[in-house]
Design a protein around this motif. Structure first.
Motif, PDB file in Angstrom:
ATOM      1  N   SER A  55     -15.632  -9.482 -14.516  1.00  0.00           N
ATOM      2  CA  SER A  55     -14.323  -9.224 -15.317  1.00  0.00           C
ATOM      3  C   SER A  55     -13.147  -9.219 -14.487  1.00  0.00           C
ATOM      4  O   SER A  55     -13.256  -9.641 -13.171  1.00  0.00           O
ATOM      5  N   ASN A  56     -11.808  -9.312 -15.186  1.00  0.00           N
ATOM      6  CA  ASN A  56     -10.727  -9.160 -14.402  1.00  0.00           C
ATOM      7  C   ASN A  56     -10.468  -8.143 -13.489  1.00  0.00           C
ATOM      8  O   ASN A  56      -9.646  -8.354 -12.385  1.00  0.00           O
ATOM      9  N   ILE A  57     -11.110  -6.975 -13.677  1.00  0.00           N
ATOM     10  CA  ILE A  57     -11.180  -5.725 -12.812  1.00  0.00           C
ATOM     11  C   ILE A  57     -11.508  -6.341 -11.574  1.00  0.00           C
ATOM     12  O   ILE A  57     -11.016  -5.998 -10.305  1.00  0.00           O
ATOM     13  N   ILE A  58     -12.710  -7.085 -11.371  1.00  0.00           N
ATOM     14  CA  ILE A  58     -13.306  -7.179 -10.096  1.00  0.00           C
ATOM     15  C   ILE A  58     -12.317  -8.303  -9.501  1.00  0.00           C
ATOM     16  O   ILE A  58     -12.244  -8.241  -8.191  1.00  0.00           O
ATOM     17  N   ASP A  59     -11.468  -9.140 -10.064  1.00  0.00           N
ATOM     18  CA  ASP A  59     -10.832 -10.252  -9.728  1.00  0.00           C
ATOM     19  C   ASP A  59      -9.689  -9.521  -9.168  1.00  0.00           C
ATOM     20  O   ASP A  59      -9.106  -9.914  -7.784  1.00  0.00           O
ATOM     21  N   ILE A  60      -9.071  -8.224  -9.804  1.00  0.00           N
ATOM     22  CA  ILE A  60      -7.862  -7.599  -9.090  1.00  0.00           C
ATOM     23  C   ILE A  60      -8.337  -7.003  -7.969  1.00  0.00           C
ATOM     24  O   ILE A  60      -7.414  -6.998  -6.921  1.00  0.00           O
ATOM     25  N   PHE A  61      -9.496  -6.372  -7.858  1.00  0.00           N
ATOM     26  CA  PHE A  61      -9.933  -5.647  -6.794  1.00  0.00           C
ATOM     27  C   PHE A  61      -9.843  -6.564  -5.488  1.00  0.00           C
ATOM     28  O   PHE A  61      -9.524  -6.317  -4.242  1.00  0.00           O
ATOM     29  N   LYS A  62     -10.669  -8.058  -5.727  1.00  0.00           N
ATOM     30  CA  LYS A  62     -10.642  -8.821  -4.571  1.00  0.00           C
ATOM     31  C   LYS A  62      -9.372  -9.283  -3.993  1.00  0.00           C
ATOM     32  O   LYS A  62      -8.996  -9.427  -3.053  1.00  0.00           O
ATOM     33  N   THR A  63      -8.313  -9.174  -5.129  1.00  0.00           N
ATOM     34  CA  THR A  63      -6.918  -9.755  -4.658  1.00  0.00           C
ATOM     35  C   THR A  63      -6.160  -8.767  -3.770  1.00  0.00           C
ATOM     36  O   THR A  63      -5.818  -8.931  -2.823  1.00  0.00           O
ATOM     37  N   ILE A  64      -6.330  -7.317  -4.331  1.00  0.00           N
ATOM     38  CA  ILE A  64      -5.632  -6.561  -3.297  1.00  0.00           C
ATOM     39  C   ILE A  64      -6.599  -6.091  -1.952  1.00  0.00           C
ATOM     40  O   ILE A  64      -5.980  -5.414  -0.981  1.00  0.00           O
ATOM     41  N   THR A  65      -7.873  -6.497  -2.175  1.00  0.00           N
ATOM     42  CA  THR A  65      -8.353  -6.245  -0.564  1.00  0.00           C
ATOM     43  C   THR A  65      -8.055  -7.152   0.372  1.00  0.00           C
ATOM     44  O   THR A  65      -8.102  -6.902   1.567  1.00  0.00           O
ATOM     45  N   LYS A  66      -7.224  -8.167  -0.201  1.00  0.00           N
ATOM     46  CA  LYS A  66      -6.679  -8.955   0.861  1.00  0.00           C
ATOM     47  C   LYS A  66      -5.458  -8.472   1.331  1.00  0.00           C
ATOM     48  O   LYS A  66      -4.892  -8.960   2.503  1.00  0.00           O
ATOM     49  N   ILE A  67      -4.861  -7.261   1.090  1.00  0.00           N
ATOM     50  CA  ILE A  67      -3.656  -6.826   1.558  1.00  0.00           C
ATOM     51  C   ILE A  67      -4.159  -5.625   2.356  1.00  0.00           C
ATOM     52  O   ILE A  67      -4.756  -4.954   2.208  1.00  0.00           O
ATOM     53  N   GLN A  68      -3.419  -5.653   3.457  1.00  0.00           N
ATOM     54  CA  GLN A  68      -3.775  -4.858   4.606  1.00  0.00           C
ATOM     55  C   GLN A  68      -3.179  -3.407   4.159  1.00  0.00           C
ATOM     56  O   GLN A  68      -2.017  -3.205   4.069  1.00  0.00           O
ATOM     57  N   ARG A  69      -4.131  -2.477   4.048  1.00  0.00           N
ATOM     58  CA  ARG A  69      -3.930  -1.192   3.392  1.00  0.00           C
ATOM     59  C   ARG A  69      -4.392  -0.192   4.214  1.00  0.00           C
ATOM     60  O   ARG A  69      -4.943   1.059   3.640  1.00  0.00           O
ATOM     61  N   CYS A  70      -4.668  -0.170   5.561  1.00  0.00           N
ATOM     62  CA  CYS A  70      -5.477   0.700   6.550  1.00  0.00           C
ATOM     63  C   CYS A  70      -4.197   1.814   6.231  1.00  0.00           C
ATOM     64  O   CYS A  70      -2.989   1.740   6.192  1.00  0.00           O
ATOM     65  N   SER A  71      -4.709   3.453   6.608  1.00  0.00           N
ATOM     66  CA  SER A  71      -3.693   4.201   6.350  1.00  0.00           C
ATOM     67  C   SER A  71      -2.566   4.150   7.391  1.00  0.00           C
ATOM     68  O   SER A  71      -3.047   3.626   8.542  1.00  0.00           O
ATOM     69  N   GLY A  72      -1.584   4.540   7.094  1.00  0.00           N
ATOM     70  CA  GLY A  72      -0.092   4.160   7.711  1.00  0.00           C
ATOM     71  C   GLY A  72       0.496   3.182   7.798  1.00  0.00           C
ATOM     72  O   GLY A  72       1.572   2.709   8.279  1.00  0.00           O
ATOM     73  N   ASN A  73      -0.153   2.139   7.076  1.00  0.00           N
ATOM     74  CA  ASN A  73       0.619   0.883   6.974  1.00  0.00           C
ATOM     75  C   ASN A  73       0.717   0.683   5.532  1.00  0.00           C
ATOM     76  O   ASN A  73      -0.135   0.416   4.710  1.00  0.00           O
ATOM     77  N   HIS A  74       2.077   0.669   5.174  1.00  0.00           N
ATOM     78  CA  HIS A  74       2.610   0.574   3.433  1.00  0.00           C
ATOM     79  C   HIS A  74       3.252  -0.646   3.215  1.00  0.00           C
ATOM     80  O   HIS A  74       3.040  -1.005   2.031  1.00  0.00           O
ATOM     81  N   THR A  75       3.698  -1.234   3.895  1.00  0.00           N
ATOM     82  CA  THR A  75       4.781  -2.599   3.550  1.00  0.00           C
ATOM     83  C   THR A  75       4.275  -3.433   2.800  1.00  0.00           C
ATOM     84  O   THR A  75       4.520  -3.718   1.742  1.00  0.00           O
ATOM     85  N   PRO A  76       2.855  -3.996   3.387  1.00  0.00           N
ATOM     86  CA  PRO A  76       2.353  -5.206   2.213  1.00  0.00           C
ATOM     87  C   PRO A  76       2.061  -4.903   1.004  1.00  0.00           C
ATOM     88  O   PRO A  76       2.255  -5.456   0.180  1.00  0.00           O
ATOM     89  N   PHE A  77       1.442  -3.477   0.831  1.00  0.00           N
ATOM     90  CA  PHE A  77       1.216  -3.154  -0.612  1.00  0.00           C
ATOM     91  C   PHE A  77       2.337  -2.982  -1.346  1.00  0.00           C
ATOM     92  O   PHE A  77       2.560  -3.107  -2.633  1.00  0.00           O
TER      93      PHE A  77
END
Length: 428
Positions: A2-24
């Motif tokens: 589904s498209n949902i899994i594709d969306i998940f894969k897309t945002i997984t490539k964005i650095q989202r470790c706690s404390g890091n906000h700007t990329p997302f």
């Protein structure tokens, strides 16, 4: 797929470790503009998206930060049949999958409020400091981790930090040898939802070994995060003979260094931690959930002291206060200075018209769906305290072993949950 899994894969490539906000945040500003939503951001880096002149009755909410066991490491996703996991890291399905559902609904143009909160994994910071205006009557949190379960209550929690500085410089008159002792790569897990699964605690195991051998501690470090069951721990000890262990998990290496003097920490801390009752303290048979628990989460040696941190949880605020006070008093009795932080209230279970609607919708997909409470801290508790009239439920796909390298989720479960979420949105 589904498209949902594709969306998940897309945002997984964005650095989202706690404390890091700007990329997302940058991603969300572009995404919202593309799909004709306002994108509002507060000082705590929470993100609220909604349509112009929105008439929303429902707000969907997920935190966008993920647990990173290595700083700033972006997960590499592996598909193994129906299973999504990551290569030697956490997957970030907690709560990246919830964010993906919200992005999917925005792509489809639903008139809802979409709240992406920051830094949940390091103390519900975004939720606690939210300054964005919420107008909806109902909230659907997407941070639960078991398909078929609709969460309507959760544990409160508090973190306890103790500093122990009772040490002395001693001459090595007994010619003690030095050893590095370590435990590595245990399963780990979430110190709330996994606390009753008998997962070994690396710090507890290491301290039991030290006390059993009568060793002197020069340096000790262990644990990964305040809300995780420790998977790794290491110590430098002094002993008059090669330490003995019946545990294959413990690795012992002699240090070929002659030590004339060393800093020795008093044994009172290690004796206390050895006898400390870690894990489940009480179980609620009515709710079929852990009532009270406490986890020895972190330990580290600095130049001047040893710092130990615990995470306490309870389904009742009174019990949480008692557990905090008991632990604080015991630590102070052995000479520690103690502070507490990161406290959040329990979310008292609440059955209402919204939770019943969620249950009825869910049962069209899963006849065994049920309302329940969980022994973990959800942001729902903070929102209920801030907005007493807000009616809240929490759902999510099955996610196993969150906060660990074993974290995985079912593709089928994720896709089914999106259908359920969309039907709930339509019904409201």
């Amino acid at each position: 797929m589904s498209n949902i899994i594709d969306i998940f894969k897309t945002i997984t490539k964005i650095q989202r470790c706690s404390g890091n906000h700007t990329p997302f945040i940058d991603f969300m500003q572009d995404f919202a503009k593309k799909h004709n939503y306002l994108c509002l951001i507060d000082d705590a880096k929470n993100i609220l998206c909604k349509q112009n002149n929105s008439e929303s009755k429902l707000i969907l909410q997920s935190h966008y930060d993920i647990v990173c066991l290595e700083c700033n490491k972006i997960p590499t996703i592996i598909e193994d049949g129906d299973i999504l996991k990551a290569l030697d890291s956490t997957l970030g399905a907690d709560n990246g999958m919830g964010c993906s559902y919200m992005l999917g609904l925005m792509q489809e143009g639903f008139d809802c409020e979409f709240l992406f909160t920051s830094d949940e994994e390091i103390g519900l910071i975004g939720a606690n400091n939210l300054s964005l205006e919420i107008n909806s009557k109902y909230m659907l949190n997407l941070d639960s981790e078991e398909e078929g379960e609709i969460c309507i209550g959760c544990a409160g929690g508090v973190d306890i930090k103790a500093s122990f500085s009772n040490k002395k410089i001693v001459a090595n008159s007994d010619n003690l040898d030095l050893y590095e002792v370590s435990i590595s790569n245990l399963a780990g897990g979430h110190s709330g939802v996994d606390i009753d699964k008998n997962i070994p605690n690396a710090i507890k195991l290491l301290i039991e070994f030290i006390v059993q051998n009568g060793a002197k501690v020069l340096d000790i470090n262990g644990g990964e995060r305040i809300n995780s069951i420790p998977a790794n721990a290491k110590a430098i000890i002094a002993s008059n003979s090669f330490p003995k262990s019946n545990n294959d998990l413990i690795k012992i290496e002699k240090i070929d260094t002659i030590c004339e003097h060393f800093v020795e920490f008093d044994n009172s801390l290690f004796n206390y931690l050895n006898s400390f009752k870690n894990g489940v303290r009480d179980f609620n048979t009515t709710l079929n959930v852990v009532e009270d628990s406490i986890n020895l989460a972190l330990i580290k040696t600095t130049q001047d002291e040893i710092i130990v941190e615990f995470s306490a949880r309870s389904m009742k605020n009174e019990n949480l206060q008692n557990l905090k006070n008991e632990t604080k008093n015991d630590l102070e009795d052995i000479g520690c200075s103690v502070e507490t932080y990161g406290k959040y209230s329990a979310w008292t279970p609440d059955i209402n018209d919204f939770t019943n609607k969620v249950l009825d919708t869910y049962k069209t997909y899963n006849s065994d769906a049920k309302l329940q409470a969980i022994h973990a801290g959800l942001e729902c508790a903070v929102f209920k305290e801030k907005f007493p009239n807000l009616k809240i439920a929490s759902i999510g796909p099955t996610i196993n072993f969150p906060h660990s390298k074993k974290e995985q989720t079912s593709i089928k479960s994720c896709e089914t949950l999106y259908k359920i979420v969309k039907d709930i949105v339509k019904s409201v």
